[in-house]
Design an enzyme around this catalytic site. Structure first.
Site, short mmCIF file in Angstrom:
data_model
loop_
_atom_site.label_atom_id
_atom_site.label_comp_id
_atom_site.label_asym_id
_atom_site.label_seq_id
_atom_site.Cartn_x
_atom_site.Cartn_y
_atom_site.Cartn_z
N CYS A 130 0.76 -1.06 -0.09
CA CYS A 130 -0.10 -0.02 0.06
C CYS A 130 0.85 1.19 0.11
O CYS A 130 1.91 1.40 0.75
CB CYS A 130 -1.07 -0.06 1.32
SG CYS A 130 -2.14 1.09 1.31
N GLY A 256 -6.35 -6.05 -10.09
CA GLY A 256 -7.07 -4.86 -9.29
C GLY A 256 -7.86 -4.18 -10.04
O GLY A 256 -9.16 -4.54 -10.40
#
Length: 398
Positions: A130, A256
Site C-alpha cells: 500500500c 485490481g
C-alpha cells in the site's frame, strides 16, 4: 525471461498450471488468478459477484481466489466493530481470504492467531504494497520492506502463528527507484516459509501512474525459485494476463483496477486460461442486471437497502464507462438510495447498447509521482527491526 509460448497443458487440459493454496486441503486455485484487495471495493458482495462470474465459465472449484479489503491487525485483535463486519464472508466463499496490514510483529502474530483459533479464514495475505500516506507514514505497506529485519520478524511471527494456514505477501518494487526492496523481500519470504509472493510492478512513489514494470516481475521470478511468484499491474483484460504470464514467467496474476465495474473480467480470465477465445461483451441491459445484483448483495450484507444502494454509488461511473448515458441519468444513478430508484433510472436507458469499443482499457486511479511519506529517519538504518513508536496507535478499523 520466459519463452513466448504457453506452457504444456496440465492434467486437466488447461495450458496454465493452477496455484496450490497450502493447508486448504491442498486446494488448487484454477485459473491462477487472484482478486487484489482494494479498500472500499473488495467486500463480500463484490467478491461474490467476481466469483459468480468466474464460475459461470468453468466447472473448476474454486475458480480463482478473492481477497478481502485490507484489515488492520490492531483493529482486529481489539475486535473493532467495523473491522469485524469487514471480515464477514458470504456462505459461498471458499477459500476465505483475508489481507492483513500491520507493522508490529507481536500484534501481527496475535491477529493471525485469532484468525486461526476462531476459524475466520483459510488464507492470510500480508500487505507490504500500500502506497497511501496514512499507511507509509507509520512505516507500513510499501515502506516496510526497507527494514529487512522488521520484515523478517513480521513474517516469522505470522507463519508461526498461522500453524499451517497459508501466508502470502503482496508488495511493490520499493519506496522509489533509489530504494528498491523487492528482491531482498522475496528472499526473506522464502526463508520464513511464505506460500507465495505477489509483486506490483511499481514503486510507492509511482502510486498508480505510468506503466507497470513487468521486467521486475521477471527478475523476481529468476531470484525466487522455491515458491510461486505472482504478477500485478496493468492487467486490463484477459489478454494482458496471458501476456504477463508469457513475458515474465510468473506463476499467476493479481487483478485490481481492471475489474472495477467489470466483475465479468474474471469470466474472461477463466476462458483465457482454459484456452477459449470467448469473451464477455455485455450489452448495457446486461450490465444493469449485474449492477442491480451488486446493489442487492450490498443491501443484504449491510442489512439496509438504503446503505447498500448508497455504497453502489462509487461503482456507477465504472459500470457506465463508454456507454451513451446522459448526464441526468448518470447523476440519478449516482445519487439513488433505493432499488426502486435504480430501476426507474435503468428504465430510461437504451438497454440494447452493445459493449463500447475501448471500454476494456484503464480504469480507476491513475495518479503517480507522489512523494512517499515516511516516518522520520526511516531511511537511516535498513537493518533496524523496531517498528515506529506510534505505528499501531491507529486502530479505527479497515
Amino acid at each position: 525471461m520466459a519463452p513466448a509460448d504457453a506452457p504444456t497443458p496440465d492434467a486437466t487440459g488447461s495450458p496454465w498450471p493452477p496455484l496450490r493454496l497450502g493447508a486448504f486441503g491442498g486446494a488448487l486455485i484454477r485459473p491462477p488468478v487472484v482478486l487484489a484487495p482494494m479498500a472500499g471495493i473488495t467486500n463480500a458482495p463484490f467478491r461474490t459477484l467476481c466469483q459468480e462470474q468466474a464460475e459461470a465459465a468453468t466447472t473448476a472449484r474454486p475458480a480463482g481466489l478473492y481477497v478481502s479489503e485490507m484489515i488492520t491487525t490492531r483493529a482486529l485483535v481489539e475486535r473493532d466493530a467495523k473491522t469485524l463486519r469487514l471480515i464477514r464472508f458470504a456462505e459461498t466463499e471458499r477459500p476465505r481470504s483475508i489481507q492483513l496490514y500491520g507493522v508490529d510483529p507481536h500484534i501481527v502474530g496475535r491477529a493471525v492467531a485469532m484468525i486461526v483459533d476462531e476459524g475466520l479464514a483459510d488464507h492470510i495475505d500480508l500487505n507490504f504494497g500500500c502506497p497511501v500516506p496514512k499507511v507509509t507514514r507509520k512505516g507500513g505497506g510499501s515502506a516496510l520492506p526497507y527494514k529487512r529485519n522488521l520484515l523478517r520478524d513480521i513474517l516469522r511471527s505470522a507463519v508461526k502463528n498461522a500453524r499451517g494456514v497459508p501466508v502470502t505477501i503482496k508488495m511493490r518494487k520499493g519506496i522509489d527507484d533509489d530504494h528498491l526492496t523487492y528482491l531482498d523481500a522475496g528472499r526473506i519470504a522464502v526463508d520464513e516459509g511464505v506460500t507465495w509472493v505477489a509483486l506490483h510492478g511499481r514503486t510507492a512513489e509511482q502510486h498508480y501512474g505510468g506503466t507497470a514494470d513487468w521486467s521486475a516481475i521477471a527478475r523476481l521470478k529468476e531470484v525466487v525459485t522455491d515458491i510461486p511468484v505472482l504478477g500485478n499491474g496493468d492487467i486490463w483484460d484477459a489478454e494482458d494476463a496471458l501476456r504477463m504470464m508469457r513475458e515474465t514467467g510468473c506463476d499467476g496474476v493479481v487483478v485490481g483496477r481492471g475489474c472495477l465495474g467489470r466483475p465479468w473480467l474474471f469470466r474472461d480470465l477463466v476462458s483465457a486460461f482454459e484456452g477459449s477465445a470467448d469473451r464477455a461483451r455485455p450489452t448495457l441491459g446486461e450490465v444493469t442486471t449485474i449492477m442491480r445484483r451488486h446493489a442487492v448483495l450490498l443491501a443484504e450484507w449491510i442489512g439496509d437497502e438504503t446503505h447498500g444502494v448508497t455504497d453502489l454509488r462509487k461503482h456507477v461511473a465504472w459500470y457506465m464507462k463508454g456507454f451513451s448515458v446522459g448526464g441526468t441519468i448518470r447523476r440519478g444513478l449516482a445519487t439513488a438510495s433505493s432499488l426502486a430508484e435504480l430501476d426507474d433510472w435503468f428504465g430510461q436507458l437504451d438497454l440494447d447498447q452493445p459493449w463500447p469499443i475501448g471500454a476494456d482499457g484503464p480504469r480507476g486511479r491513475t495518479a503517480g509521482g507522489k512523494r512517499v511519506v515516511l516516518p522520520e529517519g526511516w531511511l537511516d538504518d535498513p537493518e533496524c527491526a523496531l517498528p515506529p513508536v506510534d505505528a499501531e496507535l491507529d486502530h479505527s478499523g479497515g
